[in-house]
Design a protein around this motif. Structure first.
Motif, PDB file in Angstrom:
ATOM      1  N   GLU A  50       3.352  -0.279  -1.980  1.00 18.65           N
ATOM      2  CA  GLU A  50       2.197  -0.377  -2.874  1.00 18.65           C
ATOM      3  C   GLU A  50       2.584  -0.444  -4.347  1.00 18.65           C
ATOM      4  O   GLU A  50       1.928  -1.097  -5.124  1.00 18.65           O
ATOM      5  CB  GLU A  50       1.244   0.799  -2.646  1.00 18.65           C
ATOM      6  CG  GLU A  50       0.571   0.776  -1.284  1.00 18.65           C
ATOM      7  CD  GLU A  50      -0.280  -0.459  -1.052  1.00 18.65           C
ATOM      8  OE1 GLU A  50      -0.954  -0.933  -1.983  1.00 18.65           O
ATOM      9  OE2 GLU A  50      -0.256  -0.962   0.086  1.00 18.65           O
ATOM     10  N   LYS A  51       3.632   0.231  -4.756  1.00 20.86           N
ATOM     11  CA  LYS A  51       3.986   0.292  -6.179  1.00 20.86           C
ATOM     12  C   LYS A  51       5.416  -0.194  -6.394  1.00 20.86           C
ATOM     13  O   LYS A  51       6.242   0.503  -6.988  1.00 20.86           O
ATOM     14  CB  LYS A  51       3.808   1.709  -6.696  1.00 20.86           C
ATOM     15  CG  LYS A  51       2.365   2.171  -6.638  1.00 20.86           C
ATOM     16  CD  LYS A  51       2.194   3.564  -7.151  1.00 20.86           C
ATOM     17  CE  LYS A  51       0.747   3.977  -7.027  1.00 20.86           C
ATOM     18  NZ  LYS A  51       0.535   5.353  -7.455  1.00 20.86           N
ATOM     19  N   ALA A  52       5.714  -1.400  -5.955  1.00 21.05           N
ATOM     20  CA  ALA A  52       7.067  -1.950  -6.089  1.00 21.05           C
ATOM     21  C   ALA A  52       7.480  -2.052  -7.550  1.00 21.05           C
ATOM     22  O   ALA A  52       8.669  -1.948  -7.872  1.00 21.05           O
ATOM     23  CB  ALA A  52       7.146  -3.316  -5.419  1.00 21.05           C
ATOM     24  N   GLN A  53       6.516  -2.216  -8.460  1.00 25.45           N
ATOM     25  CA  GLN A  53       6.830  -2.351  -9.879  1.00 25.45           C
ATOM     26  C   GLN A  53       7.483  -1.099 -10.463  1.00 25.45           C
ATOM     27  O   GLN A  53       8.077  -1.162 -11.537  1.00 25.45           O
ATOM     28  CB  GLN A  53       5.589  -2.750 -10.683  1.00 25.45           C
ATOM     29  CG  GLN A  53       4.524  -1.685 -10.793  1.00 25.45           C
ATOM     30  CD  GLN A  53       3.552  -1.665  -9.629  1.00 25.45           C
ATOM     31  OE1 GLN A  53       3.764  -2.296  -8.597  1.00 25.45           O
ATOM     32  NE2 GLN A  53       2.464  -0.924  -9.786  1.00 25.45           N
ATOM     33  N   GLN A  54       7.439   0.018  -9.749  1.00 26.51           N
ATOM     34  CA  GLN A  54       8.100   1.229 -10.243  1.00 26.51           C
ATOM     35  C   GLN A  54       9.619   1.045 -10.311  1.00 26.51           C
ATOM     36  O   GLN A  54      10.313   1.789 -10.991  1.00 26.51           O
ATOM     37  CB  GLN A  54       7.740   2.435  -9.378  1.00 26.51           C
ATOM     38  CG  GLN A  54       8.356   2.399  -7.984  1.00 26.51           C
ATOM     39  CD  GLN A  54       7.931   3.571  -7.127  1.00 26.51           C
ATOM     40  OE1 GLN A  54       7.839   4.694  -7.608  1.00 26.51           O
ATOM     41  NE2 GLN A  54       7.663   3.301  -5.861  1.00 26.51           N
ATOM     42  N   PHE A  55      10.139   0.029  -9.605  1.00 25.96           N
ATOM     43  CA  PHE A  55      11.574  -0.225  -9.590  1.00 25.96           C
ATOM     44  C   PHE A  55      12.002  -1.308 -10.573  1.00 25.96           C
ATOM     45  O   PHE A  55      13.177  -1.634 -10.670  1.00 25.96           O
ATOM     46  CB  PHE A  55      12.026  -0.611  -8.177  1.00 25.96           C
ATOM     47  CG  PHE A  55      11.883   0.516  -7.206  1.00 25.96           C
ATOM     48  CD1 PHE A  55      12.782   1.575  -7.208  1.00 25.96           C
ATOM     49  CD2 PHE A  55      10.838   0.541  -6.305  1.00 25.96           C
ATOM     50  CE1 PHE A  55      12.643   2.630  -6.323  1.00 25.96           C
ATOM     51  CE2 PHE A  55      10.695   1.588  -5.409  1.00 25.96           C
ATOM     52  CZ  PHE A  55      11.592   2.628  -5.423  1.00 25.96           C
ATOM     53  N   THR A  67      10.611  -5.015 -13.116  1.00 26.14           N
ATOM     54  CA  THR A  67       9.681  -6.124 -13.297  1.00 26.14           C
ATOM     55  C   THR A  67       9.643  -6.993 -12.041  1.00 26.14           C
ATOM     56  O   THR A  67      10.681  -7.454 -11.567  1.00 26.14           O
ATOM     57  CB  THR A  67      10.110  -6.985 -14.503  1.00 26.14           C
ATOM     58  OG1 THR A  67      10.167  -6.151 -15.658  1.00 26.14           O
ATOM     59  CG2 THR A  67       9.130  -8.114 -14.737  1.00 26.14           C
ATOM     60  N   CYS A 110      12.269  -4.801  -3.094  1.00 24.49           N
ATOM     61  CA  CYS A 110      11.020  -4.051  -3.050  1.00 24.49           C
ATOM     62  C   CYS A 110       9.888  -5.054  -3.240  1.00 24.49           C
ATOM     63  O   CYS A 110       9.722  -5.629  -4.320  1.00 24.49           O
ATOM     64  CB  CYS A 110      10.996  -3.002  -4.147  1.00 24.49           C
ATOM     65  SG  CYS A 110      12.369  -1.835  -4.048  1.00 24.49           S
ATOM     66  N   ASP A 164       5.983  -6.245  -3.396  1.00 17.52           N
ATOM     67  CA  ASP A 164       4.641  -5.789  -3.736  1.00 17.52           C
ATOM     68  C   ASP A 164       3.700  -6.097  -2.569  1.00 17.52           C
ATOM     69  O   ASP A 164       3.500  -7.262  -2.209  1.00 17.52           O
ATOM     70  CB  ASP A 164       4.165  -6.482  -5.002  1.00 17.52           C
ATOM     71  CG  ASP A 164       2.749  -6.116  -5.373  1.00 17.52           C
ATOM     72  OD1 ASP A 164       2.397  -4.920  -5.291  1.00 17.52           O
ATOM     73  OD2 ASP A 164       1.985  -7.028  -5.737  1.00 17.52           O
TER      74      ASP A 164
END
Length: 87
Positions: free
Chosen positions: A50-55, A57, A80, A82
């Motif tokens: 759900e929150k791949a952007q935490q890793f 851009t 990862c 999204d």
């Protein structure tokens, strides 16, 4: 790529979600398999989240999937993905 797709679709119940001359994405229920020519991508494992952007851009790939590549503690490549980009 074409031979591999033929083999997987013959032996397993899977759906081709993307295909071109250098890679394809096959869906097996809740699992995806990417088939690529060696010059396209390094061998890697991918997770949908759900929150791949935490890793980092997110990059939009030619099939519309958005993801970011990272390395684990042993330098193995992890993608990862999204989850929203798979809808």
């Amino acid at each position: 790529i074409d031979r591999a797709i033929e083999w997987y679709t013959k032996h397993f119940k899977c759906k081709i979600t993307y295909q071109d001359d250098t890679w394809a994405l096959l869906q097996f229920a809740n699992t995806f398999l990417a088939l690529v020519v060696p010059s396209e991508h390094p061998p890697h494992l991918a997770f949908t989240m759900e929150k791949a952007q935490q890793f980092g851009t997110l990059v939009t790939h030619r099939d519309g999937i958005r993801s970011v590549y990272i390395a684990d503690s042993e330098s193995n490549v992890v993608e990862c993905i999204d989850a929203q980009s798979l809808l």
